[in-house]
Design an enzyme around this catalytic site. Structure first.
Site, PDB file in Angstrom:
ATOM      1  N   GLY A 115      42.355  33.017  -9.721  1.00 34.54           N
ATOM      2  CA  GLY A 115      41.949  33.014 -11.117  1.00 34.54           C
ATOM      3  C   GLY A 115      40.883  34.036 -11.435  1.00 34.54           C
ATOM      4  O   GLY A 115      40.847  34.586 -12.554  1.00 34.54           O
ATOM      5  N   ASP A 171      39.049  24.582 -15.197  1.00 34.41           N
ATOM      6  CA  ASP A 171      39.195  23.247 -14.593  1.00 34.41           C
ATOM      7  C   ASP A 171      39.105  23.421 -13.083  1.00 34.41           C
ATOM      8  O   ASP A 171      40.087  23.361 -12.363  1.00 34.41           O
ATOM      9  CB  ASP A 171      40.538  22.654 -15.010  1.00 34.41           C
ATOM     10  CG  ASP A 171      40.742  21.236 -14.489  1.00 34.41           C
ATOM     11  OD1 ASP A 171      39.861  20.733 -13.777  1.00 34.41           O
ATOM     12  OD2 ASP A 171      41.796  20.653 -14.789  1.00 34.41           O
ATOM     13  N   PRO A 207      36.980  28.361  -2.489  1.00 30.75           N
ATOM     14  CA  PRO A 207      37.633  29.258  -3.449  1.00 30.75           C
ATOM     15  C   PRO A 207      37.107  29.133  -4.871  1.00 30.75           C
ATOM     16  O   PRO A 207      37.350  30.010  -5.692  1.00 30.75           O
ATOM     17  CB  PRO A 207      39.109  28.834  -3.370  1.00 30.75           C
ATOM     18  CG  PRO A 207      39.078  27.434  -2.855  1.00 30.75           C
ATOM     19  CD  PRO A 207      37.911  27.374  -1.922  1.00 30.75           C
TER      20      PRO A 207
END
Length: 294
Positions: A149, A167, A174
């Site tokens: 992301g 979220d 990570p």
């Protein structure tokens, strides 16, 4: 596995303990773990519990239980969706259990949801063992990407999204990069003018330093007047008190711009378990000790 009959004694093998070195939440499990996989990023597990249904953990940190997941997922989604009047394109970072997507697709005005989850094992475990939570992961409006992301947002085009939802799990492994100023500068850039972000921003008690640091970071990026912390109460998270944070790019105020009629309608039509218009407004009323530390 048999729990000791003697009061006050238990077999620690029957409990999942989520701790920060100073305090802990213990949740009893029953039977063998249902799912266990050490992915390239983390250890993903699913357990059954006597009173809270199935439970997803990452590195033994509780991500959700069937009993109380609605509180988190409803509040991270419906607060921005019932404040921003024109959400068409949504970006979700994380959310591998699928609960956030389930709540988003209740809003018919959304045209496209892009979800970027780094760990395929979380998605696979949730689809198999948490079907009520992950029920929308095959929805036609969803583009699910197994990817990083942080890199995705870094490479995203300017002004691409009306709403971004972060979220994430706790700021280790990570997810650590999701708690940095450079990441949120990229989030800000890829938001359209008037766009909104909601962020999982930790517990003011259990992760006090991370909570304070993230609040400071968000204010530096979005501006003090555009960052609003709000609370949600989740019994299966350590301390029960958790925070989310609403940020806007010169966009709507999370309370003043609440569409009360629409909030009441979606609460009623979808039989929501936690969210309603009054909870929406009250969530932004912070205890004095939280106001002081941020």
């Amino acid at each position: 596995m048999v729990l000791s009959e003697q009061p006050g004694q238990f077999n620690p093998e029957e409990w999942v303990i989520d701790d920060n070195g100073k305090m802990a939440l213990s949740i009893r499990i029953q039977g063998d773990r249902i799912f266990h996989e050490v992915s390239p990023y983390q250890t993903v597990e699913v357990f059954d519990t006597p009173g809270n249904g199935k439970m997803l953990t990452i590195d033994r940190m509780v991500m959700c239980t069937e009993a109380d997941e609605a509180a988190y997922h409803e509040m991270i989604v419906h607060v921005p969706m019932l404040t921003h009047p024109q959400v068409k394109d949504v970006l979700v970072i994380g959310a591998g259990d699928g609960g956030t997507i389930r709540e988003l697709v209740r809003h018919q005005e959304i045209e496209k949801i892009t979800m970027v989850e780094i760990d395929e094992a979380v998605v696979r475990a949730s689809k198999q063992f948490l079907p009520k939570i992950s029920s929308a992961l095959e929805h036609p409006k969803l583009n699910l990407l197994i990817d990083d992301g942080i890199n995705f947002v870094k490479n995203a085009a300017d002004s691409s999204y009306d709403l971004v939802i972060i979220d994430s799990s706790d700021p280790v492994g990570p997810s650590e990069g999701l708690f940095t100023k450079s990441f949120y500068q990229d989030v800000y850039r890829c938001l359209r003018p008037g766009g909104v972000v909601t962020v999982q921003s930790e517990s003011p008690i259990f992760h006090r330093n991370a909570f304070i640091d993230l609040n400071k970071c968000l204010k530096e990026v979005f501006g003090i007047e555009s960052v609003h912390c709000y609370l949600v109460f989740i019994p299966m998270y350590p301390t029960g008190m958790w925070s989310l944070t609403y940020c806007s790019k010169a966009g709507p105020h999370p309370v003043k711009n609440l569409d009360v009629i629409k909030a009441e309608k979606i609460t009623r039509e979808h039989n929501l378990r936690y969210y309603n218009a009054d909870i929406h407004k009250a969530a932004f009323a912070l205890p004095n000790f939280i106001q002081k530390i941020i």
